[in-house]
Design an enzyme around this catalytic site. Structure first.
Site, PDB file in Angstrom:
ATOM      1  N   ASN A   7      -1.940  -5.081 -34.731  1.00 30.86           N
ATOM      2  CA  ASN A   7      -1.650  -3.749 -35.287  1.00 30.86           C
ATOM      3  C   ASN A   7      -0.430  -3.860 -36.188  1.00 30.86           C
ATOM      4  OD1 ASN A   7      -1.284  -1.087 -35.863  1.00 30.86           O
ATOM      5  ND2 ASN A   7      -0.382  -0.570 -33.887  1.00 30.86           N
ATOM      6  N   LYS A  19       0.719  -1.649 -38.193  1.00 27.67           N
ATOM      7  CA  LYS A  19       1.402  -0.373 -38.449  1.00 27.67           C
ATOM      8  C   LYS A  19       1.636  -0.216 -39.961  1.00 27.67           C
ATOM      9  CE  LYS A  19       3.486  -1.013 -33.964  1.00 27.67           C
ATOM     10  NZ  LYS A  19       4.321  -0.427 -32.944  1.00 27.67           N
ATOM     11  N   HIS A  76      -3.307   5.868 -30.966  1.00 30.63           N
ATOM     12  CA  HIS A  76      -2.096   5.070 -30.749  1.00 30.63           C
ATOM     13  C   HIS A  76      -0.948   6.022 -30.391  1.00 30.63           C
ATOM     14  CE1 HIS A  76       1.352   2.505 -31.481  1.00 30.63           C
ATOM     15  NE2 HIS A  76       0.528   1.477 -31.333  1.00 30.63           N
ATOM     16  N   GLU A  80       2.023   6.161 -31.274  1.00 28.41           N
ATOM     17  CA  GLU A  80       2.817   6.635 -32.423  1.00 28.41           C
ATOM     18  C   GLU A  80       2.116   7.799 -33.112  1.00 28.41           C
ATOM     19  OE1 GLU A  80       3.359   2.846 -34.306  1.00 28.41           O
ATOM     20  OE2 GLU A  80       4.661   2.241 -32.653  1.00 28.41           O
ATOM     21  N   GLU A 123      -1.416   0.837 -23.306  1.00 27.40           N
ATOM     22  CA  GLU A 123      -0.130   0.611 -23.963  1.00 27.40           C
ATOM     23  C   GLU A 123       0.921   1.529 -23.367  1.00 27.40           C
ATOM     24  OE1 GLU A 123      -0.686  -1.502 -27.939  1.00 27.40           O
ATOM     25  OE2 GLU A 123      -0.535   0.621 -28.331  1.00 27.40           O
ATOM     26  N   GLY A 173       7.286  -1.882 -28.888  1.00 27.06           N
ATOM     27  CA  GLY A 173       8.363  -2.103 -29.857  1.00 27.06           C
ATOM     28  C   GLY A 173       9.740  -2.119 -29.228  1.00 27.06           C
ATOM     29  N   SER A 193       4.959  -5.176 -26.564  1.00 21.79           N
ATOM     30  CA  SER A 193       5.848  -6.334 -26.662  1.00 21.79           C
ATOM     31  C   SER A 193       5.194  -7.638 -26.204  1.00 21.79           C
ATOM     32  CB  SER A 193       7.152  -6.061 -25.896  1.00 21.79           C
ATOM     33  OG  SER A 193       7.816  -4.938 -26.452  1.00 21.79           O
TER      34      SER A 193
HETATM   35  C1  PEP Z   1       1.541  -1.613 -30.772  1.00 15.73           C
HETATM   36  O1  PEP Z   1       1.982  -1.165 -31.810  1.00 15.73           O
HETATM   37  O2  PEP Z   1       0.408  -1.283 -30.424  1.00 15.73           O
HETATM   38  C2  PEP Z   1       2.377  -2.523 -29.993  1.00 15.73           C
HETATM   39  C3  PEP Z   1       1.933  -2.929 -28.845  1.00 15.73           C
HETATM   40  O3  PEP Z   1       3.570  -2.907 -30.570  1.00 15.73           O
HETATM   41  P1  PEP Z   1       4.571  -4.078 -30.021  1.00 15.73           P
HETATM   42  O4  PEP Z   1       3.721  -5.292 -29.742  1.00 15.73           O
HETATM   43  O5  PEP Z   1       5.521  -4.301 -31.148  1.00 15.73           O
HETATM   44  O6  PEP Z   1       5.220  -3.561 -28.792  1.00 15.73           O
END
Ligand code: PEP
Length: 249
Positions: free
Chosen positions: A11, A13, A96, A98, A168, A174, A212
């Site tokens: 992803n 973003k 997601h 976000e 998630e 992040g 992460s």
């Molecule tokens: C994501 O954006 O779905 C995500 C898991 O980001 P990160 O791996 O940076 O935590």
């Protein structure tokens, strides 16, 4: 028990121009040439075509990061499922955190987006997950159950297996703070249990962990029984790191 092919999704973003996307794919492809896994790249809308064109003839598939539920109309700034299919995009990330937190994505909208994606031939990657406050208040299962029931409400039982679910936890996205393999497994097993209400599909559904994920923690997370892959944000921006995660699956 059906065999579940590992599924690793990048992803991006709001990162990478067309030129940067092309460079990434050129660097990634030789590194994952032997993989048997499903490898999916989710670029911003503007870089979808650049990735689609480079991945023809490879194992890589392409997903958008969002779509509108209607086929067309007065929805300024939005993109429909059929517009994505026209570009040879195969999947779409929906819900997601976000989008839920920053752009007001609701479960009601997601309940319309899921069937619209499936009807158009897109594989939905549905994201669910709890906030830190919900986890601390012991409400993780309640949040997951509510999101799954609401978001999948209009998906027929016969199509549930076509949906990929990404667990998630918002506190891990992040932040550099990863769920422990035990926490991630527990939540993914719970998600599979909730899906059992929808019939025999639960054992076929791919459930990903996201939050992460890095080359250093991927193998342990992906070794868990109910974790079938990863949705990777930050570490997916570097082709070497992302290739290492694909290899760890
Ligand atoms: C994501 O954006 O779905 C995500 C898991 O980001 P990160 O791996 O940076 O935590």
């Amino acid at each position: 028990m059906p065999e579940r092919t590992p599924y690793i999704a990048a992803n991006w973003k709001m990162h990478k121009t067309v030129a940067e996307a092309g460079e990434f794919v050129d660097a990634l492809l030789p590194r994952i040439a032997a993989t048997q896994h499903d490898v999916v790249i989710c670029p911003p809308f503007t870089a979808l075509s650049a990735v689609v064109e480079r991945r023809y003839g490879t194992a890589v598939r392409v997903a958008a990061q969002n779509m509108h539920e209607e086929g067309s109309g007065a929805f300024t700034g939005e993109v429909s499922a059929s517009m994505l299919v026209e570009l040879d995009v195969e999947a779409v990330v929906l819900g997601h955190s976000e989008r839920r937190q920053l752009f007001g994505e609701t479960d009601e909208a997601l309940a319309r987006k899921l069937p619209a994606a499936l009807a158009a031939g897109l594989e939905p990657i549905l994201c669910v997950g709890e906030t830190e406050e919900a986890r601390d208040a012991d409400q993780t299962e309640g949040v997951l159950e509510r999101q799954l029931r609401a978001d999948l409400a209009e998906v027929g039982d016969d199509r549930v297996a076509e949906v990929v679910i990404a667990y998630e936890p918002i506190w891990a996205i992040g932040t550099g703070r990863t769920a422990t393999p035990e926490q991630a497994q527990e939540a993914c097993a719970f998600i599979r249990d909730v899906l059992r209400e929808r019939g025999g599909a639960a054992d076929a559904v791919r459930i990903l962990y996201g939050g992460s994920v890095k080359p250093a923690n991927a193998a342990e997370l992906l070794a868990q029984e109910d974790i079938d892959g990863a949705l990777v944000g930050g570490a997916s921006l570097d082709p070497e790191e992302f290739a290492q995660i694909v290899e760890a699956a």
